[in-house]
Design an enzyme around this catalytic site. Structure first.
Site, PDB file in Angstrom:
ATOM      1  CG  ASP A   6      -1.089   0.885   0.789  1.00 22.02           C
ATOM      2  OD1 ASP A   6      -1.803   1.819   0.656  1.00 22.02           O
ATOM      3  OD2 ASP A   6      -2.002   1.804   2.814  1.00 22.02           O
ATOM      4  CB  THR A  10       3.623  10.042   4.375  1.00 24.89           C
ATOM      5  OG1 THR A  10       2.730  11.060   4.635  1.00 24.89           O
ATOM      6  CG2 THR A  10       4.642  10.025   5.705  1.00 24.89           C
ATOM      7  CG  ASN A  11       4.677   5.741   6.450  1.00 24.80           C
ATOM      8  OD1 ASN A  11       5.671   5.803   6.922  1.00 24.80           O
ATOM      9  ND2 ASN A  11       3.607   6.490   7.170  1.00 24.80           N
ATOM     10  CB  ILE A  12       5.848   1.650   1.213  1.00 22.87           C
ATOM     11  CG1 ILE A  12       6.093   2.782   0.010  1.00 22.87           C
ATOM     12  CG2 ILE A  12       5.199   0.674   0.714  1.00 22.87           C
ATOM     13  CD1 ILE A  12       7.264   2.819  -0.771  1.00 22.87           C
ATOM     14  CB  VAL A  13       0.856  -0.150   4.737  1.00 27.23           C
ATOM     15  CG1 VAL A  13       1.106  -1.195   5.838  1.00 27.23           C
ATOM     16  CG2 VAL A  13       1.367   1.367   5.452  1.00 27.23           C
ATOM     17  CG  ASP A 109      -5.727   5.787  -1.682  1.00 28.34           C
ATOM     18  OD1 ASP A 109      -6.181   5.957  -2.845  1.00 28.34           O
ATOM     19  OD2 ASP A 109      -5.369   7.179  -0.290  1.00 28.34           O
ATOM     20  NE  ARG A 110     -11.529   8.898  -2.102  1.00 29.59           N
ATOM     21  CZ  ARG A 110     -12.065  10.015  -3.018  1.00 29.59           C
ATOM     22  NH1 ARG A 110     -11.190  10.545  -3.657  1.00 29.59           N
ATOM     23  NH2 ARG A 110     -13.604  10.321  -2.316  1.00 29.59           N
ATOM     24  CB  THR A 132      -0.902  12.461   3.575  1.00 27.72           C
ATOM     25  OG1 THR A 132       0.653  11.229   3.561  1.00 27.72           O
ATOM     26  CG2 THR A 132       0.575  13.508   2.880  1.00 27.72           C
TER      27      THR A 132
END
Length: 258
Positions: A6, A10-13, A109-110, A132
């Site tokens: 994902d 800001t981040n990669i999960v 993502d949505r 974010t």
């Protein structure tokens, strides 16, 4: 095993699955952009720390809202995991009927959150993702993605206050004991946290009215994302927190595309 990515601003999960079971999950910074080999070394190190053989990964699914890192990330997946990644986008089966004016504009993502919510809860939904940016999505009982709205994330709001007001410090995002505060730090925390709770509850209540006008029953309000717990603790509208909603959605999309 299935590895899901994902990719946020800001981040990669990362999430690792064996069938429907989530074995592990990790988080790495999205910025600054890395080369394929740098991403590969970080990913392999995460596997080694968890005592998992990265060579056991047989499939990879990626959802991304950051186009400029996708070349390196996809190249890394092919080079180190030896698989062709499934990237969420046009042509990928989701089971969601997107009602947006231009379906291609909806962030991956949505869509992934909508897929997970529809599959898990089987109810009309309002999904709030505290990333974010904070996104609000309305999903109908039959899997219709009606749309929603996007607000500046709570951390963006906090950072803007610090950067644009010369005498105000950067503060930790925690809930203060009261709204009438007696020092600057708690005053800022109260304004940021309780102000954001007000934003969330007002938007959700307006979305509920509009969903009823669309013929939907009362929606379940589900929150996900890093700051979901902070806001949900004071919100009068958030009913459930699911921190793994996006990862579950990626797993479900993989299954739908087999």
């Amino acid at each position: 095993m299935l590895l899901v990515f994902d990719v946020g601003n800001t981040n990669i999960v990362l999430g690792l699955y064996e069938g429907k079971k989530r074995l592990s999950d990790w988080r790495m910074s999205t910025t600054p952009p890395r080369t394929a080999d740098e991403y590969g070394m970080v990913a392999i190190n995460l596997f080694e720390k968890a005592n998992i053989n990265y060579k056991d990964v047989k499939a990879v699914v990626v959802s991304s809202v950051v186009p400029n890192i996708m070349y390196s990330l996809e190249h890394m997946i092919k080079k180190y995991f030896k698989v062709e990644p499934l990237v969420v986008g046009p042509g990928v089966k989701t089971g969601i009927n997107i009602k947006y004016d231009n379906p291609k504009e909806v962030g991956a993502d949505r869509i992934v959150n909508a897929v997970a919510g529809h599959e898990i809860y089987k109810k009309p939904l309002i999904i709030i993702d505290f990333g974010t940016a904070t996104t609000f999505c309305a999903v109908g009982i039959r899997g219709d993605y009606y749309g929603g709205c996007i607000a500046p994330g709570i951390k963006i709001s906090s950072d803007a206050l610090f950067e644009r007001a010369a005498k105000l410090p950067r503060v930790e995002l925690i809930k203060p004991p009261s709204v009438i505060c007696k020092n600057t730090v708690q005053s800022m925390q109260a304004g940021i946290v309780y102000g954001y709770v007000g934003l969330v509850d007002l938007i959700v209540n307006k979305m509920k009215i509009e969903m009823r006008n669309l013929g939907e029953q009362e929606p379940l309000v589900v929150a996900t994302g890093g700051l979901a717990k902070l806001i949900a603790s004071e919100s009068s509208t958030i009913q459930e927190i699911n921190p793994y909603l996006t990862l579950e959605g990626l797993r479900i999309i993989y299954e739908k595309n087999q």
